[in-house]
Design a protein around this motif. Structure first.
Motif, PDB file in Angstrom:
ATOM      1  N   VAL A 175      18.767  12.700  10.604  1.00  0.00           N
ATOM      2  CA  VAL A 175      17.739  12.367   9.620  1.00  0.00           C
ATOM      3  C   VAL A 175      18.106  10.767   9.345  1.00  0.00           C
ATOM      4  O   VAL A 175      19.076  10.477   9.021  1.00  0.00           O
ATOM      5  CB  VAL A 175      17.720  13.038   8.554  1.00  0.00           C
ATOM      6  N   SER A 176      17.017   9.875   9.834  1.00  0.00           N
ATOM      7  CA  SER A 176      17.437   8.672   9.749  1.00  0.00           C
ATOM      8  C   SER A 176      16.250   7.928   8.953  1.00  0.00           C
ATOM      9  O   SER A 176      15.144   8.368   8.825  1.00  0.00           O
ATOM     10  CB  SER A 176      17.536   7.772  11.073  1.00  0.00           C
ATOM     11  N   LYS A 183      16.705  10.083   1.987  1.00  0.00           N
ATOM     12  CA  LYS A 183      17.266  10.697   3.204  1.00  0.00           C
ATOM     13  C   LYS A 183      18.219  11.964   2.409  1.00  0.00           C
ATOM     14  O   LYS A 183      17.955  13.107   2.683  1.00  0.00           O
ATOM     15  CB  LYS A 183      18.066  10.021   3.930  1.00  0.00           C
ATOM     16  N   THR A 184      19.017  11.365   1.633  1.00  0.00           N
ATOM     17  CA  THR A 184      19.851  12.350   0.749  1.00  0.00           C
ATOM     18  C   THR A 184      19.448  13.418  -0.024  1.00  0.00           C
ATOM     19  O   THR A 184      19.568  14.735  -0.100  1.00  0.00           O
ATOM     20  CB  THR A 184      20.748  11.597  -0.104  1.00  0.00           C
ATOM     21  N   ALA A 187      17.795  16.005   2.387  1.00  0.00           N
ATOM     22  CA  ALA A 187      18.877  16.690   3.035  1.00  0.00           C
ATOM     23  C   ALA A 187      19.351  18.094   1.975  1.00  0.00           C
ATOM     24  O   ALA A 187      19.364  18.920   2.136  1.00  0.00           O
ATOM     25  CB  ALA A 187      20.087  16.039   3.317  1.00  0.00           C
ATOM     26  N   ASP A 256      26.662  13.076   5.247  1.00  0.00           N
ATOM     27  CA  ASP A 256      25.417  12.218   4.501  1.00  0.00           C
ATOM     28  C   ASP A 256      25.963  10.725   4.746  1.00  0.00           C
ATOM     29  O   ASP A 256      27.166  10.274   4.618  1.00  0.00           O
ATOM     30  CB  ASP A 256      25.308  12.501   2.931  1.00  0.00           C
ATOM     31  N   ASP A 257      24.960   9.787   4.896  1.00  0.00           N
ATOM     32  CA  ASP A 257      25.332   8.362   4.873  1.00  0.00           C
ATOM     33  C   ASP A 257      26.491   8.073   6.046  1.00  0.00           C
ATOM     34  O   ASP A 257      27.253   7.314   5.858  1.00  0.00           O
ATOM     35  CB  ASP A 257      25.912   7.838   3.794  1.00  0.00           C
ATOM     36  N   THR A 283      22.748  12.291   7.790  1.00  0.00           N
ATOM     37  CA  THR A 283      21.823  11.403   7.384  1.00  0.00           C
ATOM     38  C   THR A 283      22.340   9.879   7.760  1.00  0.00           C
ATOM     39  O   THR A 283      23.640   9.648   7.553  1.00  0.00           O
ATOM     40  CB  THR A 283      21.210  11.347   6.105  1.00  0.00           C
ATOM     41  N   SER A 284      21.409   8.936   8.356  1.00  0.00           N
ATOM     42  CA  SER A 284      21.956   7.669   8.514  1.00  0.00           C
ATOM     43  C   SER A 284      20.648   6.676   8.476  1.00  0.00           C
ATOM     44  O   SER A 284      19.845   7.110   8.663  1.00  0.00           O
ATOM     45  CB  SER A 284      22.510   7.491   9.993  1.00  0.00           C
ATOM     46  N   ARG A 285      21.292   5.477   8.229  1.00  0.00           N
ATOM     47  CA  ARG A 285      20.182   4.459   8.086  1.00  0.00           C
ATOM     48  C   ARG A 285      19.980   3.958   9.588  1.00  0.00           C
ATOM     49  O   ARG A 285      18.864   3.345   9.942  1.00  0.00           O
ATOM     50  CB  ARG A 285      20.863   3.208   7.378  1.00  0.00           C
ATOM     51  N   THR A 290      21.960   8.552  14.963  1.00  0.00           N
ATOM     52  CA  THR A 290      21.623   9.899  14.879  1.00  0.00           C
ATOM     53  C   THR A 290      21.039  10.243  16.419  1.00  0.00           C
ATOM     54  O   THR A 290      21.440  11.439  16.870  1.00  0.00           O
ATOM     55  CB  THR A 290      20.362  10.407  13.980  1.00  0.00           C
ATOM     56  N   ASN A 299      15.957  14.998  15.949  1.00  0.00           N
ATOM     57  CA  ASN A 299      15.881  13.804  15.263  1.00  0.00           C
ATOM     58  C   ASN A 299      14.723  13.492  14.319  1.00  0.00           C
ATOM     59  O   ASN A 299      13.452  13.457  14.908  1.00  0.00           O
ATOM     60  CB  ASN A 299      16.212  12.181  16.015  1.00  0.00           C
TER      61      ASN A 299
END
Length: 1439
Positions: A175-176, A183-184, A187, A256-257, A283-285, A290, A299
């Motif tokens: 999840v980006s 995102k968090t 999740a 996460d992150d 999760t990522s920016r 991802t 994704n």
């Protein structure tokens, strides 16, 4: 005998031993009893000691063996106590409590011995316990957010993630999204949902963060698994964690992150065991993390909230504050500035909760100014989150490119070409010597920024833009760290010393030279940009001669809409200039441009330049020259282009076409195409050659990697077809095919083209275009052939011995006006021919009978067939031209798995979409539909399936049936969302109930101009009236021009039918008496309706009829009818209309027995519209009022939604000849009209005034009244005082109008402060065509119109003065003696006026055209002594 003696001896021994043992229980009774007491005391001591150890382990779980031991010991102790009590009781029964009976003594002794042995064993077992407890894994470690808001925009993503959880083949889910997008929270939400559905036994979550700490990550995971990691070595810890994870069954791990690649094996995460069914959600920016680094199986990119969602979230947090009418417009703008970013919305909303109006205004100002320093949390939460992403960019070039976006306004779409030209000029791309290398670098950097969620795709092809909040951050950072500034004019520059150190400056929307200084002293400036976004003529926008003198370091200069009649002399100072971009500029003498010897990029686009300066030939370092869209350019001197020996890219699209032939004629001075041969480095070329005869042979070489070349003089629309092309190699030809055979350069272009447009080509051979490239156009992606009356086949391989390979890469095919085309291909082709074809559009091909065989058509995503007169079927099956299909296997179901868009129009011979001549052979029976002459053949037969089709439009076809009435299970259109049917004049009904039931995803249905259609839904047997489910997902229903339509359906519906309907429009259905006739259960969908429009239905009596089988209609039931979501109601030209909704009782035979309706008015208290914002009533005769409004005055909470006018914003009343009043005189106004913004009343001749004095219009912006000949005054002074937001008044053509503002105070001439009427926002006042008007206001009031700028007074012959009292109009200078707008009495298209935002838009549109320039030709009168009264008296006296 001896054997018997031996056996007897043994028996004797055993008997003696047993007797001895039994006698021992009697003899040792006291010993056994004392031993039992000792063992029990010892056992109790061990138990107490063990219990103390257990109590010290308050967070640990006791081992099962210990719990069982405690249970047994407790039982033994209790039994021992019972034994003692039993002994005492036995003594009482014996001789005086001294001696037990022998039998009792025996039993007690034996039991004591057994219990003592048991106690001894338990004591011994307790000593063997090495571990009495173990740590439990933490439960519920995830902090689930209470009150999580589910957004519509996230539902589909959540559902897809849940599907991924259920899919055993998916192990890692990514999840980006941008920081703060949620995102968090998403999740956590999906993990909670997964736990509720028991998809996992456990959810473990850890935050990886920007700086990876493997020990911390390992520790958090281990603790949640109940594993204690005491080792220091990361590898050892990883191995222990790995062994523990492998044993875990069915858990979800949330990482996460995640900022960069995380090596799962180094942490100890292993999903290699398929038996444990564990999954990872990360999760990522960064999408790179991802998609690439982690290799996620699925994704998901999380976008921003929809406008309504953002508004809902904001309002939920700020609470009652937003109910304030003064704050509402501020709230709308503030939410817009947050750009749908949840973190920003929540932060700003919390900061503004319960704050005053000035605080809200300041917040909006700061958000617009990109520096919200005084909004609590913006810097700490929102901007800091974005800065993390910015700082994490490892490329300084990417940071510089991102900061360049700060020079442009919000939501600006920046083209890749512009970034390239800026970047090259600024020298951002070190080591890049060619434009191609730099372009690849730009694309790479843009991709980095996008995958980091700092940059968004633009609204157009090859563009990018910033999110509003990111734009604010970038603007703030660029100004602080790089001295890059954006101004609207130089009055905003602030500290001049700070600006002197600027490295980049952009000026937005500069209209005249007064906004630009004479000289700009910025010695460090490297980029200067003047960006005017609108195509307007600003003749005053010029630059002074000295302007550039102090910009010697300037490298990029970009000017738009600037007048440069002569380049200023200070241009010579720009000796470091690399990029000069001039767009939409008026250019004159440009001789000085030859002084810019360092120039590499020159852009002169959309200019009116007629001759290219010959001095451009001196710019020998030039790598790019862009002359696109200079339509007046007719002169380029010989040798100018050929002098640019380093030129790599030349763009002349829709520009210069006056190429000369190279015949040595010195009198001719224009450039010739042969000069292009001198440009040895040329790799990109856009140009138009109108005449093939001036084209030198072998002009084009393989060095051209990017081109858009048009050869021929096709019409304008031909060229416009290329504007949206994304391909880099485009060729358009209008010529005789024979010209290609002897020109190797053209052949090279042809074979390398990705897009080929053949317009009116001549000389096409019998082989079609196959002869142009015997290799079969392997690189071609898009083929367009238009206007040809020779071509019989596009490809004809009939004479080939072997199947030919053609169009291996073709994706799109467009054929138009090929009058003799019979087939697209003829003959044998290879199996991979047309293998990538996805989009086919055919128009005006009269002889074409079908498109493709099924083997090709099955992979199509788009099919469009328009005006093909002989088309009988779209797809064929099992014929000689379709050798790749095994008909015997496939005939039961013909599926088009990829088709999502299908349009068929004006094809009168079309019988079926798909038809097979092999149906009989392979089904073993004749198709009954073909045998039965009375059975109509459906356009889509039972064998076809379209599992992904979502858009279907059918127009002007002669089909009598579109679908089978009873589709089999194999028939599939389940994903169809939009269905449009026009002009099918043989259809008596649209589809059957059974067919409609299968269209479970249909959202939009439009049926129009079907002259014989009687109903939309039909049942096979009208005698069978069973409830049917249909249109369960339908959101909009439009029925237009159906002259024979009598009903939507015949039969009962279930409660789920139309349950999602939001919009209903019915027009010109003459036989329709009502739109829906429903039971109360069926009428539930009324709760969701937001838009209703019913017009021009001569028989329409009511829109909805609710039938009650239970015969229990009473007033209480009627009060329950409500349209809680309806925002717009529009009824027009319904001569028999009674009201919106009628309730009726039904007898046993389902006939009407009694009606509960009110003939007048159309709308009454029994039908409620609590959210209605727009109401239009037009052309309705016979009613003297619009609605019964007695409940409008109620203000108690219990009756808050009783009325329909409280939220009304737009009211349109037109052509209502019997209308006498808008409001009952004796009804208290309450909240009525409190939000009305736009009121228009037209042709209501019996209406005497708008509203009684008790009504106020505190939010009214636009008031228009025309052709109301019975009206003597518009409104009273008390109502006028409430018009504090009114901006425009238009009154026209009211024959009896005597005054606008009436005075009913009884002649009191005393002027007090309360008698002052101030319309402080009024800017436009129009009075014309009022023959009886004598005065604007007859009261002795002080009138103040502080912002009135435009007053039109025309055809009011009786008007002698404006008012009796004083009047103040400080901004008014002239009277306009004619109307400055089109006559508003004319009928108008009100389609767009249903939009609640239309009022503001329309007013602003009017205001934008009101200026001195546009009004200069109108007849005007200067105010005399600055007084309206004096001026009007003068005008009336002179007339």
């Amino acid at each position: 005998m001896e054997f018997l003696i031996a056996v007897g001896s043994k028996i004797s021994d055993y008997a003696v031993e047993a007797v001895g043992r039994q006698l021992g229980y009697l003899r040792h009774y006291k010993t056994h009893r004392d031993n039992l007491n000792t063992q029990i005391q010892h056992l109790e001591g061990v138990k107490i000691q063990l219990q103390h150890s257990i109590d010290e382990r308050n967070d640990e779980e006791i081992e099962v063996v210990v719990q069982n031991w405690l249970t047994r010991v407790t039982r033994i102790v209790e039994e021992a106590k019972d034994l003692v009590e039993h002994e005492d009781h036995a003594k009482c029964m014996s001789f005086g409590n001294f001696i037990l009976f022998p039998m009792a003594r025996y039993r007690l002794s034996k039991k004591a011995k057994t219990m003592a042995d048991d106690a001894a064993r338990e004591i011994q077992l307790a000593n063997t316990f090495r571990k009495i407890s173990h740590r439990l894994p933490p439960q519920g470690v995830i902090d689930y957010i209470r009150g999580y808001v589910t957004f519509q925009s996230r539902i589909s993503t959540c559902n897809e993630i849940m599907e991924a959880f259920r899919n055993p083949n998916v192990k890692i889910i990514g999840v980006s999204g941008m920081g703060g997008v949620g995102k968090t929270m998403l999740a956590k939400q999906v993990s909670r949902q997964a736990m509720e559905e028991k998809l996992f036994n456990k959810v473990i979550m850890t935050t990886v963060s920007q700086t990876q700490d493997l020990k911390k990550i390992q520790q958090e995971i281990a603790e949640q698994l109940g594993l204690k990691l005491e080792e220091e070595s990361i590898n050892v810890r990883a191995e222990r964690l790995r062994r523990r994870i492998v044993r875990e069954k069915n858990f979800l791990l949330i990482l996460d992150d995640v900022w960069e690649k995380l090596e799962l094996h180094e942490v100890g995460i292993s999903l290699g065991n398929d038996q444990n069914d564990c999954k990872i959600l990360l999760t990522s920016r960064s999408q790179d993390v991802t998609c690439n680094d982690k290799g996620a199986d699925k994704n998901f990119l999380i976008g921003y909230l929809y406008d309504e969602e953002a508004k809902h979230l904001f309002n939920k947090i700020v609470g009652d504050s937003v109910k304030n009418t003064d704050i509402q417009p501020l709230a709308t703008e503030i939410v817009r500035e947050c750009g749908g970013l949840p973190l920003a919305i929540v932060t700003v909303a919390n900061a503004l909760k319960n704050k005053s109006h000035p605080t809200w205004e300041n917040a909006l100002r700061e958000l617009r100014g990109s520096v919200p320093t005084n909004i609590k949390g913006m810097q700490e939460k929102v901007y800091s989150s974005i800065r993390l992403s910015y700082n994490f960019l490892q490329s300084e070039e990417a940071k510089s490119l991102l900061l360049a976006f700060s020079l442009f306004p919000e939501d600006f779409n920046i083209e890749m070409q512009l970034l390239l030209r800026f970047g090259m000029g600024l020298g951002l791309f070190q080591g890049m010597t060619t434009l191609e290398e730099a372009r690849n670098k730009v694309l790479t950097l843009v991709e980095i920024l996008k995958t980091s969620c700092l940059l968004l795709d633009g609204d157009f092809m090859y563009t990018s833009r910033l999110h509003d909040v990111v734009h604010d951050f970038v603007t703030f950072t660029a100004s602080r760290e790089r001295q890059m500034y954006r101004f609207r004019n130089f009055g905003e520059q602030g500290d001049n010393e700070e600006v002197k150190g600027a490295t980049a400056i952009s000026l937005l929307n500069i209209y005249n030279h007064s906004q630009i200084p004479e000289k700009l002293e910025c010695p460090q400036l490297k980029l200067f940009l003047v960006l005017n976004q609108f195509d307007l003529n600003y003749p005053d926008l010029q630059i002074s001669n000295q302007f550039f003198e102090e910009m010697k370091e300037l490298r990029v200069l970009d000017l738009s809409f600037v007048h440069l009649k002569q380049l200023p002399p200070s241009f010579c100072c720009l000796q470091n200039l690399q990029s000069l971009l001039l767009s939409n500029c008026e250019l004159g003498d440009m001789a000085l441009i030859g002084e810019l010897q360092t120039l590499k990029i020159l852009q002169i686009c959309q200019s009116d330049i007629e001759e290219l300066p010959k001095q451009i030939g001196q710019l020998t370092r030039l790598q790019l020259l862009d002359l696109s869209y200079c339509s007046k350019l007719e002169v380029i001197e010989r040798g100018v282009i050929s002098s640019l020996i380093n030129l790599e890219e030349l763009y002349m699209a829709k520009s210069f076409t006056k190429w000369d032939t190279d015949r040595g004629d010195c009198a001719r001075r224009n450039a010739s195409l042969i000069e292009l041969k001198n440009l040895s480095r040329l790799t990109s070329l856009y140009l138009h050659i109108p005449d093939i005869n001036i084209l030198p042979k072998k002009l084009f070489s393989e060095k051209l990697k990017c081109y858009k070349i048009l050869i021929g003089g096709g019409p304008t629309e031909w060229y416009s077809m290329f504007d949206g092309m994304s391909s880099s190699r485009v060729l358009g030809l209008e010529l005789n095919i024979s010209r290609l055979s002897d020109d190797r350069g053209l052949q090279t272009l042809l074979k390398g083209s990705e897009v080929l447009n053949l317009y009116g080509v001549r000389g096409v051979s019998a082989g079609g275009i196959y002869g142009l490239d015997k290799e079969g156009f392997p690189q071609l992606k898009n083929l367009i052939i238009v206007n040809n009356d020779e071509m019989q086949y596009v490809i004809n391989s009939r004479k080939q011995n072997h199947p030919c390979s053609v169009f291996l890469s073709l994706e799109q095919l467009y054929l138009e006006k090929l009058m003799y085309l019979e087939k697209i291909f003829h003959g044998k082709i290879s199996t991979n021919s047309f293998g990538k074809l996805r989009d086919v559009r055919v128009k005006g091909c009269d002889r074409l009978k079908n498109l493709f065989p099924f083997s090709i058509a099955k992979e199509l995503t788009v099919i469009q067939v328009i005006n093909c007169k002989m088309m009988k079927e779209i797809v064929t099956y099992g014929r000689e031209d379709d050798p790749h299909i095994n008909a015997a296997e496939e005939i039961a179901k013909i599926e088009f798995p990829q088709l999502h868009y299908l349009t068929v129009e004006s094809s009168p011979e079309l019988i079926q979409f798909f038809h097979s001549e092999l149906v009989t052979c392979f089904t073993g029976q004749m198709n009954q539909e073909l045998l039965d002459v009375n059975c109509h053949i459906p356009l889509f037969n039972k064998m076809v399936a379209f599992p992904r089709l979502n858009f279907l439009s059918l127009s002007m076809l002669n089909s009598e049936k579109l679908w089978p009435d009873q589709p089999p299970e194999t028939f599939n259109m389940k994903n169809l969302t939009t269905l449009q049917v026009y002009g099918c004049n043989s259809l008596k009904y649209l589809l059957s109930f059974d067919m409609a039931r299968s269209l479970v995803q249909l959202e939009h249905l439009m049926v129009s101009d079907c002259s014989v259609m009687e109903e939309v839904l039909a049942t096979k047997d009208t005698r069978e009236i069973h409830p049917c489910s249909a249109f369960v997902s339908l959101k909009s229903l439009v029925l237009k021009d159906l002259e024979n339509l009598e009903r939507i359906c015949h039969g009962k519906l279930t409660a789920v039918c139309f349950q999602k309907l939001r919009a209903l429009e019915v027009r010109n259905c003459e036989r329709l008496k009502n739109v829906f006739s429903l039971s109360e259960a069926e009428a539930r969908f009324l709760l969701q309706l937001e838009y209703i429009k019913v017009t021009e239905c001569n028989m329409m009596e009511e829109i909805f009829v609710i039938e009650d089988d239970n015969q229990n209609i009473n007033n209480e039931v009627a009060d329950k009818i409500e349209f809680p979501q309806l925002r717009s109601l529009n009824v027009q030209y319904l001569p028999k209309f009674i009201q919106v909704l009628t309730q009726v009782k039904m007898n046993a035979t389902h006939q009407r027995r009694e009606e509960q309706s009110v003939a007048i008015p159309h709308l009454n208290e029994k039908v409620k519209f609590p959210k209605l914002k727009t109401l239009t009533v037009k052309g309705m005769s016979g009613q003297n009022t619009i609605w019964n409004c007695k409940y409008e005055g109620l203000v108690e909470d219990a009756e808050e939604d009783a009325g329909m006018l409280r939220r009304l914003e737009v009211l349109r009343l037109r052509e209502l000849p019997q209308l006498m009043r808008l409001w009952e005189e004796d009804h208290h106004p309450g909240r009525a009209f409190q939000n009305l913004k736009d009121l228009k009343v037209h042709s209501c001749n019996r209406l005497k005034n708008l509203v009684p004095p008790s009504i106020s219009f505190q939010n009214l912006i636009f008031l228009s009244v025309s052709k109301c000949h019975g009206m003597e005054h518009l409104l009273t002074s008390s109502t006028a005082k409430s018009l504090t937001r009114l901006r425009r008044i238009h009154i026209s053509n009211c024959e009896r109008m005597i005054q606008i503002m009436a005075d009913f105070k009884g002649g009191d001439d005393q002027i007090t402060e309360s008698d002052e009427i101030v319309l402080d926002r009024l800017e436009i006042l129009e009075l014309y065509g009022l023959p009886s008007l004598t005065i604007f206001s007859s009261g002795n009031y002080i009138l103040r119109f502080p912002n009135l700028k435009w007053f039109a007074l025309s055809r009011c012959p009786q008007m002698q003065s404006f008012c009796k009292g004083d009047i103040s109009t400080p901004k008014l200078e002239k009277l306009i003696l004619e109307s400055f707008f089109e006559d508003e009495d004319e009928d108008e298209d009100e389609e767009d006026e249903d939009d609640e935002n239309f009022t503001e838009w329309a007013y602003n549109a009017d205001w934008n055209i009101l200026n001195d320039e546009n009004c200069k030709d109108l007849e005007m009168q200067q105010l005399i002594e600055g007084d309206i009264n004096v001026t009007i008296r003068q005008i009336s006296g002179s007339s």
